[in-house]
Design an enzyme around this catalytic site. Structure first.
Site, mmCIF file in Angstrom:
data_model
loop_
_atom_site.group_PDB
_atom_site.id
_atom_site.type_symbol
_atom_site.label_atom_id
_atom_site.label_comp_id
_atom_site.label_asym_id
_atom_site.label_seq_id
_atom_site.Cartn_x
_atom_site.Cartn_y
_atom_site.Cartn_z
ATOM 1 N NE ARG A 22 -2.876 24.907 -64.136
ATOM 2 C CZ ARG A 22 -4.027 24.319 -64.437
ATOM 3 N NH1 ARG A 22 -4.459 24.249 -65.678
ATOM 4 N NH2 ARG A 22 -4.790 23.819 -63.481
ATOM 5 C CG ASP A 23 -7.277 26.127 -64.383
ATOM 6 O OD1 ASP A 23 -7.296 26.016 -65.623
ATOM 7 O OD2 ASP A 23 -8.117 25.588 -63.649
ATOM 8 C CG HIS A 29 -9.849 22.664 -60.068
ATOM 9 N ND1 HIS A 29 -8.574 23.190 -60.049
ATOM 10 C CD2 HIS A 29 -10.345 22.973 -61.295
ATOM 11 C CE1 HIS A 29 -8.312 23.775 -61.204
ATOM 12 N NE2 HIS A 29 -9.378 23.656 -61.985
ATOM 13 C CG HIS A 62 -13.390 25.753 -64.035
ATOM 14 N ND1 HIS A 62 -12.631 26.467 -64.934
ATOM 15 C CD2 HIS A 62 -12.556 24.827 -63.519
ATOM 16 C CE1 HIS A 62 -11.393 25.976 -64.960
ATOM 17 N NE2 HIS A 62 -11.322 24.979 -64.110
ATOM 18 C CB CYS A 77 -9.757 24.085 -69.441
ATOM 19 S SG CYS A 77 -8.759 22.776 -70.176
ATOM 20 C CG ASN A 121 -10.020 28.521 -62.690
ATOM 21 O OD1 ASN A 121 -9.653 28.733 -63.826
ATOM 22 N ND2 ASN A 121 -9.781 27.396 -62.070
#
Ligand code: HMG
Ligand code: MG
Length: 285
Positions: free
Chosen positions: A12-13, A204, A206, A237, A246
């Site tokens: 996803r990310d 979370h 990056h 993003c 990430n």
């Protein structure tokens, strides 16, 4: 208790930011590989506007076509009821709402203020509750915002408390543009811990500035035991300029293991998934 959970967010990310429109079968193959790595949770879908994030437009198909493995929860982002309903139809095991600690990023990412985003999430929480689906809450820009500059720790703490009170089972703290340093993460966490216990927090981070591992180390010292990562260091993003990459799952796994933490992950499967992820982004998947 020397266990740390890595929450895999690559499909996803990671993929949401890839320029090449990746075919559904390649995404499914990546998830099927990751399902054998030992993760308890993998985020693989995002039910957002396909005009905003075309790469995630096939999220329902991805969820429908993967080979589900017992013990793995497959997660999806759901910013509103349209998204939640699609996630329920496709049988996501859990969903996530996502807010920003800074107004600038809230507008860029969700087209509304922070307060309005919480109002929009309320029916999502209610419907997910009725369906018996756990909801995770993300907070973006916990350290810095690409539009508003440094984020005050008190703003992150307030929002974390609000998301917890709304019923999120865990709050994931996003260094969306990878600009955080351990001292700032430490200050932010001290504020957040006044509102949310460490066992309900995730980091979370990056890795744009190469500080993600140092930020994980600072978070471990504050009791955080869940970290989001993306296999192959995929992504970023689309609404945060400069948010490339990430932190890579295999890197976090190696580093944690070297420090004596147990992740329960299989190194060889991670290496295979990382190769697949990198090939996909080169268009060789
Ligand atoms: P909007 O334009 O303000 O909303 O977008 P709207 O309600 O006016 O809807 C506009 C159009 O989108 C309508 O279609 C809706 O039907 C449709 P039209 O009439 O124009 O044809 N629509 C949808 N379609 C599919 N699924 C939906 C949906 N909702 C509306 N769920 C909205 C508001 C939230 C939809 C939009 O701003 C959006 O999709 N934003 C998502 C942006 C995004 O995905 N960003 C990346 C994820 S967040 C992230 O990566 C950060 C994180 O990793 C943590 C970190 O690193 O910080 C989580
Ligand atoms: Mg992110």
């Amino acid at each position: 208790m020397n266990e740390v959970e890595i929450f895999e967010v690559g499909p996803r990310d990671g993929l949401q930011n890839e320029k090449r429109l990746i075919p559904t079968e390649e995404k499914v193959a990546l998830v099927d590989c990751l399902s054998h790595a030992g993760f308890r949770r993998i985020e693989i879908a995002s039910f957002v506007s396909p005009k905003w994030v075309p790469q995630m437009a096939d999220s329902g198909d991805v969820l429908r076509r993967i080979k589900r493995r017992d013990g793995v929860r497959y997660a999806a982002l759901t910013p509103n009821l349209i998204g939640l309903n699609a996630a329920l139809v496709a049988r996501a095991d859990e969903v996530a709402i996502f807010a920003s600690a800074s107004e600038g990023f809230s507008r860029a990412n969700l087209n509304c203020s922070i307060a309005d985003s919480l109002t929009r999430f309320a029916p999502v929480m209610q419907a997910a509750g009725q369906a018996g689906i756990p909801v995770r809450g993300y907070i973006s820009c916990v350290s810095d915002c690409p539009f508003d500059g440094p984020t005050p720790p008190a703003a992150v703490a307030r929002l974390a408390g609000q998301l917890l009170a709304m019923g999120c089972y865990e709050i994931s703290l996003g260094d969306t543009i990878g600009k955080a340093v351990p001292e700032r993460i430490d200050m932010m966490l001290r504020a957040v811990l006044q509102e949310v216990p460490a066992r309900q927090l995730a980091g979370h981070y990056h890795d744009t500035g190469g500080m993600a591992l140092a930020n994980i180390e600072a978070s471990l010292a504050q009791g955080v035991r869940v970290f989001d990562a993306a296999v192959g260091g995929l992504g970023g993003c689309p609404y945060a300029p400069g948010a490339s990459g990430n932190v890579a799952t295999e890197l976090v796994h190696e580093w944690l293991t070297g420090m004596g933490w147990r992740t329960g992950l299989n190194r060889d499967v991670l290496a295979q998934a990382a190769r697949m992820a990198k090939d996909m982004c080169r268009g060789e998947g």
